[in-house]
Write a protein that holds these residues in place. Sequence first.
Motif, short mmCIF file in Angstrom:
data_model
loop_
_atom_site.label_atom_id
_atom_site.label_comp_id
_atom_site.label_asym_id
_atom_site.label_seq_id
_atom_site.Cartn_x
_atom_site.Cartn_y
_atom_site.Cartn_z
N LEU A 106 0.82 -1.20 0.00
CA LEU A 106 0.00 0.00 0.00
C LEU A 106 0.86 1.26 0.00
CD1 LEU A 106 -2.75 -1.04 2.58
CD2 LEU A 106 -3.02 -0.82 0.11
N CYS A 107 0.40 2.25 -0.79
CA CYS A 107 1.06 3.56 -0.80
C CYS A 107 0.38 4.53 0.16
CB CYS A 107 1.00 4.15 -2.21
SG CYS A 107 1.90 3.21 -3.43
N SER A 108 -0.89 4.28 0.45
CA SER A 108 -1.65 5.17 1.33
C SER A 108 -1.17 5.03 2.77
CB SER A 108 -3.15 4.82 1.24
OG SER A 108 -3.59 4.83 -0.09
N ASP A 109 -1.64 5.93 3.60
CA ASP A 109 -1.34 5.86 5.03
C ASP A 109 -2.02 4.62 5.61
OD1 ASP A 109 -0.72 6.32 7.65
OD2 ASP A 109 -2.16 7.97 7.93
N THR A 110 -1.23 3.73 6.16
CA THR A 110 -1.76 2.46 6.67
C THR A 110 -1.91 2.44 8.19
OG1 THR A 110 0.49 1.53 6.78
CG2 THR A 110 -0.76 1.18 4.75
#
Length: 315
Positions: free
Chosen positions: A188-192
Amino acid sequence: MDKHNLTLLNEFILMGITDRPELQVPLFGLFLIIYMISVVGNLGIIILTKMDSRLQTPMYFFLRHLAITDLGYSTTVGPKMLANFVVDENTISYYFCATQLAFFIMFIASEFFILSAMSYDRYVAICNPLRYTVIMSQRTCWVLVTISYLYSTFVSLLVTIKIFNLSFCGESVIRHFYCDCLPLLSLLCSDTHEIKLVIVILSVLDLISSLLTVLVSYTLIIVSIIKLSSAEGRHKAFSTCGSHLTVVVVFYGTLIFMYVQPKSSHSFDTDKVASVFYTLVTPMLNPLIYSLRNRDIKYALHRALGPLCNIFSQC
């Protein structure tokens, strides 16, 4: 990856168990045998506990649902893993990956609470035998199982939807042989931060609550058994819990080894070994443990196979 590029991601590549060509055929044969034993064993438990009139008790009711969950998550993972041994490129579609993750989480979470319900059932049977039929009524059994399935479905949908609503990077290689939370989070590139927090809270809640129920139940069972004056009575009480306790140790031991190890020793290779054990080996062992250690299951199997054996002997 921005939202425009995200729409282009329609499949992932599964690294599989091994990238060594000489191991592909032996491992395919080994895991095919394990999976087939698991399917036959769990289907046998489901059919026997449903059809045999002597197995219509709460203990075998929960055992049937344990077999359903075992069959569920092994089938969610097994066929795709086996197919990946015989294809050139181990790909899985975006939506099939989400579906696999959802069903896997649902069946695994259900097994937590079914094992807890089975330990509570054994506690009531040994510590409150005179009230057993009242406490463990058919309605109570169905309520426990229904709550387990509803909760696990909620957890499954929550985690799956949250993960697949985030943006994946250009890297689409999953370092595993099926779609699991940890390998997907690494893509994932989004804030996890939020989804990781959700997974940690739910995992700890499920593990602690179910394991605490098992530990408390068996602590009370052991105390009750020790108080028995008859050695024969103690042996009989232990024998009724032996199969379930063995299954509990194998299941929880594997999960704790995989998810509660320090980060310094954590690796995807270790995860794959542990995952093979609890996704394929454990569902195979459970029906074998209950069949070999349980006299009622043996008798039910003999009664079911007896007419068939007579037909073959006449032929």
